[in-house]
Scaffold this motif. Sequence first.
Motif, short mmCIF file in Angstrom:
data_model
loop_
_atom_site.label_atom_id
_atom_site.label_comp_id
_atom_site.label_asym_id
_atom_site.label_seq_id
_atom_site.Cartn_x
_atom_site.Cartn_y
_atom_site.Cartn_z
N ASP A 1 7.49 50.19 24.69
CA ASP A 1 8.85 50.57 24.27
C ASP A 1 9.50 51.53 25.26
O ASP A 1 10.15 52.51 24.88
CB ASP A 1 8.81 51.19 22.86
CG ASP A 1 8.28 50.22 21.82
OD1 ASP A 1 8.62 49.03 21.91
OD2 ASP A 1 7.51 50.64 20.94
N SER B 1 7.35 45.49 24.15
CA SER B 1 7.41 45.83 22.74
C SER B 1 6.03 46.25 22.23
O SER B 1 5.00 45.74 22.69
CB SER B 1 7.91 44.63 21.94
OG SER B 1 7.66 44.80 20.56
N SER B 2 6.02 47.15 21.26
CA SER B 2 4.75 47.61 20.69
C SER B 2 3.98 46.46 20.04
O SER B 2 2.77 46.58 19.83
CB SER B 2 5.01 48.71 19.67
OG SER B 2 5.88 48.27 18.64
N ARG B 3 4.64 45.34 19.72
CA ARG B 3 3.91 44.18 19.20
C ARG B 3 2.83 43.74 20.18
O ARG B 3 1.77 43.26 19.77
CB ARG B 3 4.87 43.01 18.95
CG ARG B 3 4.14 41.75 18.46
CD ARG B 3 5.00 40.51 18.47
NE ARG B 3 4.23 39.34 18.04
CZ ARG B 3 4.62 38.08 18.15
NH1 ARG B 3 5.82 37.82 18.64
NH2 ARG B 3 3.84 37.09 17.75
#
Length: 241
Positions: free
Chosen positions: A47, A9-11
Amino acid sequence: MTAEPLVISSRFCGPTRSGNGGYVCGRIAAHLPGTVAVRLQAPPPLDTGLQIAVSGAAARLLHGDQVIAEARTAALDLSPPACPTVAEAQEASRAYPGFRHHAFPHCFVCGPQRAQGDGLRIFAGPVASRDMVACTWVPDASLANGGDRVQDEYLWAALDCPGAFAVMPVPAGRALVLGELCVRIDDRIAAGEPCIVIGWPLQINGRKRIAGSALFSSAGTLVAVGRATWIEVPASAFGGV
């Protein structure tokens, strides 16, 4: 051989367009027992559908036919320096170099532009009269993924960036990216438990810089230790400033 899908995830970014090295290494290392060394061979895409392929004592992160990273079981005979006190670590963090300039200010681990509870906000600064950087850290409840203990991939992440700041500075327009990380986890910590994180230099050889890092409980008990190889690169090549 077994295979498992993975999407980063881009987090969990490090540089703007790729995964934080420590977090990604931790996700791969979870498929192998004991102490593990992970070598990054390309920036882990965000992603994007990836696969972790496990065979014997090795695991690889794949993007199609491209090998992004490769992990193997390893040994890590590395003793960290004495843990600073909580007060020393807090004072060191006030001088965190990333507050003045940060090539990747949205890094999941050390980015000052990440909100509390979103990024780890590990801001390791120089410890007075000692050749190390340190800070305090209180893991957010989200890092336990619904359980009592912080998940291992976040321990790997916490051991990532402090090592880089231990072997800085770098010339203007340059940045350090993770090449390899070897981690040994000796204990566990709970979400909300105050900790101390340190990094210290081991070797600098041209563009390659090697550092140690360690995570302690607030009482000074060693939780995990790591040895990282960092590579100096143009910051712009990774979306940095």
